[in-house]
Design an enzyme around this catalytic site. Structure first.
Site, PDB file in Angstrom:
ATOM      1  NE  ARG A 166      39.170  36.303  38.724  1.00 11.95           N
ATOM      2  CZ  ARG A 166      40.285  36.628  38.080  1.00 11.95           C
ATOM      3  NH1 ARG A 166      41.048  37.613  38.502  1.00 11.95           N
ATOM      4  NH2 ARG A 166      40.615  35.972  36.981  1.00 11.95           N
TER       5      ARG A 166
ATOM      6  NE  ARG B 240      40.396  33.358  46.169  1.00 12.36           N
ATOM      7  CZ  ARG B 240      40.244  33.112  44.863  1.00 12.36           C
ATOM      8  NH1 ARG B 240      40.901  33.804  43.958  1.00 12.36           N
ATOM      9  NH2 ARG B 240      39.403  32.180  44.467  1.00 12.36           N
TER      10      ARG B 240
ATOM     11  NE  ARG C  14      42.612  26.938  38.456  1.00 11.53           N
ATOM     12  CZ  ARG C  14      41.869  26.375  39.409  1.00 11.53           C
ATOM     13  NH1 ARG C  14      40.888  27.057  39.965  1.00 11.53           N
ATOM     14  NH2 ARG C  14      42.096  25.152  39.829  1.00 11.53           N
ATOM     15  CG  ASP C  15      41.655  33.276  39.597  1.00 11.06           C
ATOM     16  OD1 ASP C  15      41.319  32.353  38.835  1.00 11.06           O
ATOM     17  OD2 ASP C  15      41.157  33.448  40.721  1.00 11.06           O
TER      18      ASP C  15
ATOM     19  CD1 TRP D 100      40.683  27.795  34.435  1.00  8.68           C
ATOM     20  CD2 TRP D 100      38.708  26.961  33.833  1.00  8.68           C
ATOM     21  NE1 TRP D 100      39.845  28.845  34.219  1.00  8.68           N
ATOM     22  CE2 TRP D 100      38.630  28.359  33.836  1.00  8.68           C
ATOM     23  CE3 TRP D 100      37.579  26.217  33.483  1.00  8.68           C
ATOM     24  CZ2 TRP D 100      37.452  29.034  33.512  1.00  8.68           C
ATOM     25  CZ3 TRP D 100      36.420  26.878  33.161  1.00  8.68           C
ATOM     26  CH2 TRP D 100      36.366  28.276  33.180  1.00  8.68           C
TER      27      TRP D 100
ATOM     28  CG  ASP E 190      37.733  26.112  41.702  1.00 11.90           C
ATOM     29  OD1 ASP E 190      38.791  25.484  41.824  1.00 11.90           O
ATOM     30  OD2 ASP E 190      37.640  27.331  41.823  1.00 11.90           O
TER      31      ASP E 190
END
Lengths: 516, 516
Positions: free
Chosen positions: B348, B358, B364-365, B486, B488
């Site tokens: 991302r 980031r 998880r992505d 999952w 947030d």
């Protein structure tokens, strides 16, 4: 190049041409409700903290510069031609369009002349209130009747945390709601469950809500959704709703929001009409309606403006110098002190260069900031000194930023590598100056807690400041520069030394020798 | 509303009208040199990390939307009329102006037709390189000779740390230098001593430097200072230099910088001319000149484009489905995989909605992202799985973001309250899928370190993932949701439970029963 002049009598600076090389800003409001406005009506607003309470949006370092802000658009319904009541954002050619801006004491007045219409927009936050007035006077200076439409515009943030508002788009673009709450009232609410830095702010009902009202004219249309007003590829210079001559009555729901109310103004030759937009924080139903009932008239706004001027002019009257140099007089008697008072109130929370992402008082800044205001606001000065002294830790160093929710006696001390070397030495400028101005010698005996634990008299705090730097010598016996001395770019640690702090320490020791 | 169509043969999506309801973006480059470009040539660029390596600037959620980008301005020297080679930013009325955009495999081609002139701008980053080509072809479709000027424009950041670039204006507005380095070459350098997150990047000479070159035409002017090109109250729509028909040859020194080169184009009726702008990172003298010597010709650019297409088309050929539904075919055979490959590469780090602040791989992505690309790039998939497994800590949970400088075996474990409950359960989707696709059953026996200490086989890592959630039960014996499942926005801690993770855990246990 001449862009304006000082109007001593009215305590205003008058900017006579709007195309200044950079934006010229003024401050409205208080520590509770802060607002910045430029000579082209650009600017933003925040509740308590530029970082955590940012409710009205400006984009920094953007193109075009310093947009958006607090705009009035005027449109001739016969010709379709439109302009803004400040030169920007529409920016008509200056051969046809004239504008002046009077930056006064916590208010600004922007006038325009274009195509036989003059306007005067007055912006201020009434004393002690959490809303702002935008008063608009429009005059037909021509010989034929004119039919105009007027539109307001400002842009609200999606999250009051200004960093989140800028970056967390995958979240913030989906949490805003805008709607009509009454015939002349718009309501905005943010459903943010993630970033609530100050839950205590929610108690008054003000947090994460805004309202916009139109007074003195019927609301013939509105937009709460930004894209509906601006258009998909539109701009503040050419908003689609103004081009069309009609708002779309949009209810924002997971969009960017905006505050636009629309009305129609019919003007006979020579005729003047007044209307007013009010923008505030708090729930439109719970807070906005109450405020409107009490403050929602032009007569009341005029009263509030008079009160505001009186208060500021009285504070600014604490000192008067007459020197042969006019510019020194302007600074000493008005503008230096005015700006000092604002800096005292906001620290570095907000300006057009400092974005205000800091949620509290920078240490060295705030200790320095009391110097300029001792005579004007001695009581607030003492309270601020006490607050800053309570940000000193027992070893003599200080916490670099004193947060809004600072809790003396229970804060964690910075780590050794986080100390700045100069922070507490600034008290040797600030405290003797406060005492000399007020005669309050007893202040040295006042007991103030340390940030982490323990307490001492003010005298004891100052002694500890000296010891802090005496105990942190570099290789040559001068004070080590630590994480930074006054210069944030110099991190000399525990080895490199600071000449700057050496002189500060010398001043401190000299002061101690003289007074005690 | 119809805005375009799939061109299967060329593996392109063709946007036939530019006023799409929102920007349509494509990806250029690689994990080393990333670039985003929209159908209106808006976009930005970054080196390795959208957070720490942002060198070309876009403003998110701004008005007008998705500006600036990689612009060509064209100006008729006889009439003074000007437009852009993409519809925006000048935005001529669509009744007179036509534009199409072909988003291909890591390249985009934007065409325009206006006032008897057509243009074709091709943007791409050659394989393995740290620069981008902007190739421009201009044709006179009329019956009279035409004299045009062309100007390029992009905006460089003041700091490569994108957060600092946005907020630290009291510093970042004073550290940029732009200058002419050769007849056809501009040089940019940032003197940032404060925020160097990745000092190792400086070694190649690339960090905090950019260059812009003009190829195939003489540089008749340039601007490296933004305000000089745009004008004080100017905009991308109406830049002062283009209005004037002349750049100012400005050297930015403590300003905002921009990349503008100017040239003149004389076109007989029917005549076509080509020129090219190259933008890259690295010192213009040390890097730019070398790149120019090797890659600085239109013929070479054409070769590089052919190579790029060949490489991507071959990767995209790993799977082919024919179904009765054309749209499923488009997704399965081309666009799904293409986008998966980009997401795999960048996680991302960058899009038009996710700002990319980031500095690493979201856990998880990134574990999910391998699912779509196993068949196309099995070796990279295995390497990524190993990297993500090495971000699992010995207790079975994971570090939420795997930083660029991730150091397996030496990372600190998250605190109990920082764990997400779902992170490692995604391996039960990803690993069996990789093994099924490749037949590499032995992968389960591969030894991979934990992030904090110790090591285990892949099998052991997966077992630890199951134990992690089995050992963290909520009140009813289901897996606790912890800091987030999952979702947030759901922080249920150690008491509240996650149905989502319960199903994940069930899948994991089922998988274990089936395979082992």
């Amino acid at each position: 190049m001449q862009y304006g002049y000082f109007d001593d009598e009215n305590k205003e600076y008058v900017i006579t041409r709007p195309d200044t090389p950079t934006s010229w800003s003024n401050y409205l409001g208080s520590t509770e409700y802060g607002a910045i406005i430029t000579n082209n009506a650009g600017g933003y607003g925040f509740y308590k903290s530029g970082a955590q309470g940012r409710f009205m949006r400006l984009r920094f370092n953007a193109v075009p510069m310093d947009q958006p802000g607090r705009y009035f658009y005027l449109r001739d319904r016969a010709s379709g031609d439109y302009w803004s009541a400040s030169w920007q954002p529409v920016g008509k050619p200056l051969s046809e369009y004239r504008s002046t801006c009077r930056h006064g004491t916590a208010y600004s007045v922007i006038t325009s002349e274009y195509s036989g219409i003059t306007s005067e927009a007055t912006y201020f936050v009434p004393l002690g209130q959490l809303f702002e007035y935008w008063k608009l006077k429009v005059t037909n200076t021509g010989t034929a009747p004119r039919s105009l439409s007027a539109f307001s515009y400002c842009e609200f943030t999606n999250q009051w945390n200004t960093s989140q508002d800028q970056v967390n788009l995958q979240y913030s673009l989906f949490i805003v709601k805008g709607e009509k709450a009454a015939d002349n009232l718009l309501r905005y609410s943010i459903h943010d469950n993630l970033y609530i830095q100050h839950p205590e702010w929610a108690e008054g009902g003000g947090f994460m809500h805004e309202w916009v009202a139109l007074v003195g004219a019927p609301m013939t249309g509105y937009d709460t959704a930004r894209e509906a007003f601006i258009g998909t590829y539109g701009s503040y210079k050419e908003p689609q709703a103004v081009i069309n001559g009609k708002c779309t009555n949009s209810n924002a729901y997971g969009d960017n929001s905006c505050g636009s109310v629309e009305t129609e103004i019919e003007l006979q030759p020579g005729e003047t009409k007044e209307l007013m937009v009010m923008v505030g924080i708090g729930d439109a139903n719970a807070v906005g309606k109450k405020v409107l009932a009490e403050y929602g008239s032009i007569a009341r706004a005029d009263e509030e403006l008079a009160k505001l001027k009186k208060q500021w002019h009285s504070e600014l009257g604490s000192f008067k110098a007459e020197t042969p140099d006019e510019d020194i007089n302007h600074t000493a008697n008005m503008w230096g002190l005015y700006n000092n008072l604002i800096t005292f109130a906001w620290s570095r929370a907000a300006s057009l260069v400092y974005n205000g992402e800091r949620d509290g008082l920078g240490y060295r800044d705030s200790v320095q900031d009391v110097l300029g205001v001792c005579a004007a606001i001695p009581e607030e000065t003492e309270a601020r000194l006490v607050r800053m002294l309570s940000g000193q830790v027992a070893c003599g160093g200080a916490i670099p930023v004193i947060r809004i929710d600072h809790d003396p006696g229970h804060e964690k001390s910075p780590k050794p590598e986080e100390f700045r070397s100069d922070d507490c030495e600034w008290f040797f400028n600030a405290v003797p100056n406060y005492v000399a101005e007020t005669g309050n010698l007893d202040f040295y005996n006042k007991i103030v807690p340390y940030a982490d634990s323990g307490e001492a008299t003010v005298y004891g705090h100052l002694k500890q400041a000296l010891l802090f730097n005496l105990e942190r010598e570099g290789a040559d016996g001068l004070p080590a520069g630590l994480q930074a001395d006054w210069n944030d770019c110099l991190n000399t640690g525990y080895h490199g030394e600071s000449i700057m702090v050496t002189f500060q320490l010398r001043l401190g020791l000299t002061t101690f020798c003289r007074y005690f």
